[in-house]
Design a protein around this motif. Sequence first.
Motif, PDB file in Angstrom:
ATOM      1  N   GLU A 134       0.840  -1.201   0.000  1.00 42.52           N
ATOM      2  CA  GLU A 134       0.000   0.000   0.000  1.00 42.52           C
ATOM      3  C   GLU A 134       0.874   1.250   0.000  1.00 42.52           C
ATOM      4  OE1 GLU A 134      -3.316  -0.053   2.785  1.00 42.52           O
ATOM      5  OE2 GLU A 134      -3.024  -2.204   3.011  1.00 42.52           O
ATOM      6  N   LEU A 135       1.749   1.335  -1.018  1.00 42.15           N
ATOM      7  CA  LEU A 135       2.679   2.454  -1.123  1.00 42.15           C
ATOM      8  C   LEU A 135       2.617   3.031  -2.532  1.00 42.15           C
ATOM      9  CD1 LEU A 135       5.719   0.840   0.718  1.00 42.15           C
ATOM     10  CD2 LEU A 135       4.159   2.534   1.650  1.00 42.15           C
ATOM     11  N   ALA A 136       2.615   4.337  -2.632  1.00 46.84           N
ATOM     12  CA  ALA A 136       2.472   4.996  -3.928  1.00 46.84           C
ATOM     13  C   ALA A 136       3.776   5.099  -4.698  1.00 46.84           C
ATOM     14  CB  ALA A 136       1.884   6.391  -3.720  1.00 46.84           C
ATOM     15  N   LYS A 137       4.907   5.001  -4.028  1.00 52.38           N
ATOM     16  CA  LYS A 137       6.201   5.230  -4.682  1.00 52.38           C
ATOM     17  C   LYS A 137       7.051   3.978  -4.819  1.00 52.38           C
ATOM     18  CE  LYS A 137       6.725  10.089  -3.358  1.00 52.38           C
ATOM     19  NZ  LYS A 137       6.761  10.594  -4.749  1.00 52.38           N
ATOM     20  N   PHE A 182       9.598   8.831  -8.570  1.00 50.84           N
ATOM     21  CA  PHE A 182       9.781  10.215  -8.126  1.00 50.84           C
ATOM     22  C   PHE A 182       8.499  11.020  -8.331  1.00 50.84           C
ATOM     23  CE2 PHE A 182      13.930   8.856 -10.016  1.00 50.84           C
ATOM     24  CZ  PHE A 182      14.546   8.568  -8.812  1.00 50.84           C
ATOM     25  N   THR A 183       7.804  10.711  -9.430  1.00 53.72           N
ATOM     26  CA  THR A 183       6.516  11.334  -9.738  1.00 53.72           C
ATOM     27  C   THR A 183       5.515  10.214  -9.984  1.00 53.72           C
ATOM     28  OG1 THR A 183       6.800  11.418 -12.149  1.00 53.72           O
ATOM     29  CG2 THR A 183       7.769  13.218 -10.856  1.00 53.72           C
ATOM     30  N   LYS A 184       4.330  10.562 -10.445  1.00 52.11           N
ATOM     31  CA  LYS A 184       3.300   9.562 -10.710  1.00 52.11           C
ATOM     32  C   LYS A 184       3.708   8.611 -11.821  1.00 52.11           C
ATOM     33  CE  LYS A 184      -1.621   9.166 -11.833  1.00 52.11           C
ATOM     34  NZ  LYS A 184      -2.858   9.908 -12.152  1.00 52.11           N
ATOM     35  N   ASN A 185       4.519   9.082 -12.762  1.00 54.00           N
ATOM     36  CA  ASN A 185       4.833   8.282 -13.944  1.00 54.00           C
ATOM     37  C   ASN A 185       6.312   8.015 -14.182  1.00 54.00           C
ATOM     38  OD1 ASN A 185       2.342  10.325 -14.888  1.00 54.00           O
ATOM     39  ND2 ASN A 185       1.998   8.163 -15.269  1.00 54.00           N
ATOM     40  N   LEU A 205      16.051   3.885 -15.767  1.00 50.00           N
ATOM     41  CA  LEU A 205      14.838   4.699 -15.651  1.00 50.00           C
ATOM     42  C   LEU A 205      13.608   3.825 -15.870  1.00 50.00           C
ATOM     43  CD1 LEU A 205      13.866   7.732 -15.478  1.00 50.00           C
ATOM     44  CD2 LEU A 205      13.846   7.690 -17.988  1.00 50.00           C
ATOM     45  N   THR A 206      12.550   4.089 -15.077  1.00 51.56           N
ATOM     46  CA  THR A 206      11.288   3.396 -15.259  1.00 51.56           C
ATOM     47  C   THR A 206      10.177   4.404 -15.547  1.00 51.56           C
ATOM     48  OG1 THR A 206       9.692   1.876 -14.248  1.00 51.56           O
ATOM     49  CG2 THR A 206      10.816   3.399 -12.767  1.00 51.56           C
ATOM     50  N   LEU A 207       9.310   4.028 -16.494  1.00 57.26           N
ATOM     51  CA  LEU A 207       8.192   4.876 -16.901  1.00 57.26           C
ATOM     52  C   LEU A 207       6.900   4.058 -16.849  1.00 57.26           C
ATOM     53  CD1 LEU A 207       9.840   6.352 -20.120  1.00 57.26           C
ATOM     54  CD2 LEU A 207       9.795   7.432 -17.877  1.00 57.26           C
ATOM     55  N   LYS A 208       5.798   4.687 -16.458  1.00 62.90           N
ATOM     56  CA  LYS A 208       4.518   3.979 -16.465  1.00 62.90           C
ATOM     57  C   LYS A 208       3.408   4.889 -16.963  1.00 62.90           C
ATOM     58  CE  LYS A 208       3.077   4.824 -11.654  1.00 62.90           C
ATOM     59  NZ  LYS A 208       2.570   4.197 -10.434  1.00 62.90           N
TER      60      LYS A 208
END
Length: 209
Positions: A134-137, A182-185, A205-208
């Motif tokens: 349950e973690l956003a980052k 670091f950010t939402k995406n 780097l990861t992108l979503k």
Amino acid sequence: MKTKFIALLALSVLIFAAEAKADPSKRRKKRFKQMAYKPGQVDAHIGSGFIFPTDYSKQEYSLYGSLENDKKGFIYHVNGEYAVTHFLAFGAYYFGGISEKVTITDVTNPTNVYGFTHKFSGFGLRPVFHVPLELAKIDPYAGLNLGLTKIKATAFGEKNYIDGLEGSKFSYGIYAGCNYYFTKNIGAFLEGGYAKWYPMINVGLTLKI
């Protein structure tokens, strides 16, 4: 003191009862909404890696003389995956940029020095299992890589009379890693594990979306 303890205990029971009466589906939705990994999202990794030098003593090269192995090149690695559930995804990978020079000194004629320059690239499938925190980052995961590594051999030396190690090899990897957003995406990833004909450690780097 006893009265305060009883009052605190009664309050705790009431809070627990209220939580128990709450709609379980709403609790799940709230919990899943906070997670960094959600069904339907697409993730991509772009980075570099580390791979151990190939052990050519187990190849035919070692029959003809002593070996020297010099690994060069910048490994690049890309993969993408689609989230089927909150904990399961399927995707694919590709890597390249690895160059390795193998020098053979002829056992019967030490003045005859020859060898091959190998270039490696690979691709395959990638099932991934994500830990539903349950973690956003933070998004930890583990999985498998199953595919092929292609080897191209270029000969050098005046008296090179053997065939180079060329073709496709079955490759696999068992790994674990973590995405940190670091950010939402946008975020970074680090993964490592045990591999055969595949980079052992990858970072980038990861992108979503």
